[in-house]
Design an enzyme around this catalytic site. Structure first.
Site, mmCIF file in Angstrom:
data_model
loop_
_atom_site.group_PDB
_atom_site.id
_atom_site.type_symbol
_atom_site.label_atom_id
_atom_site.label_comp_id
_atom_site.label_asym_id
_atom_site.label_seq_id
_atom_site.Cartn_x
_atom_site.Cartn_y
_atom_site.Cartn_z
ATOM 1 C CB SER A 153 -0.865 -0.003 1.265
ATOM 2 O OG SER A 153 -1.462 1.273 1.476
ATOM 3 C CE1 TYR A 171 -3.722 -0.203 3.967
ATOM 4 C CE2 TYR A 171 -5.332 -1.956 4.251
ATOM 5 C CZ TYR A 171 -4.536 -1.167 3.433
ATOM 6 O OH TYR A 171 -4.556 -1.364 2.074
HETATM 7 C C1 GCO Z 1 -7.343 4.418 3.958
HETATM 8 C C2 GCO Z 1 -7.471 3.559 2.733
HETATM 9 C C3 GCO Z 1 -6.100 3.098 2.247
HETATM 10 C C4 GCO Z 1 -6.207 2.644 0.808
HETATM 11 C C5 GCO Z 1 -4.971 2.027 0.236
HETATM 12 C C6 GCO Z 1 -3.869 3.002 0.114
HETATM 13 O O1 GCO Z 1 -8.166 4.285 4.870
HETATM 14 O O2 GCO Z 1 -6.405 5.247 3.961
HETATM 15 O O3 GCO Z 1 -8.294 2.432 2.970
HETATM 16 O O4 GCO Z 1 -5.666 2.089 3.114
HETATM 17 O O5 GCO Z 1 -7.203 1.721 0.660
HETATM 18 O O6 GCO Z 1 -4.570 0.914 0.967
HETATM 19 O O7 GCO Z 1 -2.762 2.340 -0.455
#
Ligand code: GCO
Length: 254
Positions: free
Chosen positions: A145, A158
């Site tokens: 990401s 994440y």
């Molecule tokens: C967020 C998004 C990101 C994108 C993506 C960026 O909440 O900032 O969900 O996570 O989806 O992964 O690369």
């Protein structure tokens, strides 16, 4: 040069590919000639995706397993081996998103995110790699990401997971490179997907993405097809441990 990107005769497993970016990644690999193995945990969604890709003339089948469960992965790979001698290309795409301010991020949500977005890639790759090592050939593509490089509020789990995926990709590249396995990552920027629906529907966030991204738009799933075919094909046989960001230039600027 044309044969360089030809995946005819290759078998590609794409995790989390019954919808969203995973399905588009699989579609791109199929359009380049690969035989597709789609994966998901919802039978209806998976069957629908397989039928859709078959209707477009692509060779596709579905295998149900939860990438957070090593035993289910083993059973799924055993099922695949009934039809195929090898998995030539592995795209570790499956993942989830949970957003909370870090100060109130529930511990159970944190654990769930790390398992789903980071550990799962190890669980799957650790079980697919032996066949690739034995054949001294394989392509592993981990979906990172832009948050493998930078952070933003409310997505600490994440971001931590995707940062881990970046370095896990490099670890795999270092350990399995001597067996002629190329392991690389694709780092999407902000893409128009269901996972991002809340962000897209937020006028301020939507405007920020379009302003902050030099190409001035959200990514579309089709924008990932070329990069994944490149990293899955002979065109990238000397590319190993690289994270290819598909972000419209967002990471290029401040
Ligand atoms: C967020 C998004 C990101 C994108 C993506 C960026 O909440 O900032 O969900 O996570 O989806 O992964 O690369």
């Amino acid at each position: 040069m044309r044969g360089l990107f030809d995946l005819t005769g290759k078998v590609a497993l794409v995790t989390g590919s019954s919808r969203g970016l995973g399905k588009s990644l699989a579609e791109g690999l199929g359009e380049a000639g690969a035989t597709l193995i789609l994966n998901g945990t919802n039978p209806d969604n998976l069957n629908r995706a397989v039928s859709d890709l078959r209707a477009r003339g692509l060779a596709a089948q579905g295998v149900l397993f939860d990438v957070t469960q090593p035993d289910q992965i083993r059973a799924g790979l055993d099922e695949i081996c009934k039809d195929h001698d090898a998995i030539d290309i592995l795209v570790n795409n499956a993942g989830i998103q949970i957003r909370h301010p870090a100060i109130e991020f529930p511990f159970e949500d944190w654990d769930r995110m790390i398992r789903a977005d980071l550990s799962s890639i190890f669980y799957v790759s650790r079980q697919v790699a032996p066949g690739m090592i034995e054949r001294r050939s394989g392509k592993i593509i981990n979906i990172c990401s832009l948050l493998s490089e930078v952070a933003r509020p409310t997505v600490s789990a994440y971001t931590a997971a995707k940062g881990g995926v970046k370095l896990l990709t490099k670890s795999m590249a270092v350990e399995w490179g001597p067996c002629n396995i190329q392991c690389n990552g694709i780092g999407p920027g902000y893409f128009d997907t269901e996972m991002n629906r809340a962000l897209i529907d937020n006028p301020e966030f939507n405007a920020w993405v379009c302003k902050r991204t030099p190409l001035g738009r959200w990514g579309e799933p089709k924008d990932l097809k070329g990069p994944v075919v490149f990293l899955a094909s002979s065109a990238s046989d000397y590319v190993n441990g690289h994270i290819l960001y598909i972000d419209g230039g967002l990471l290029a600027g401040i």
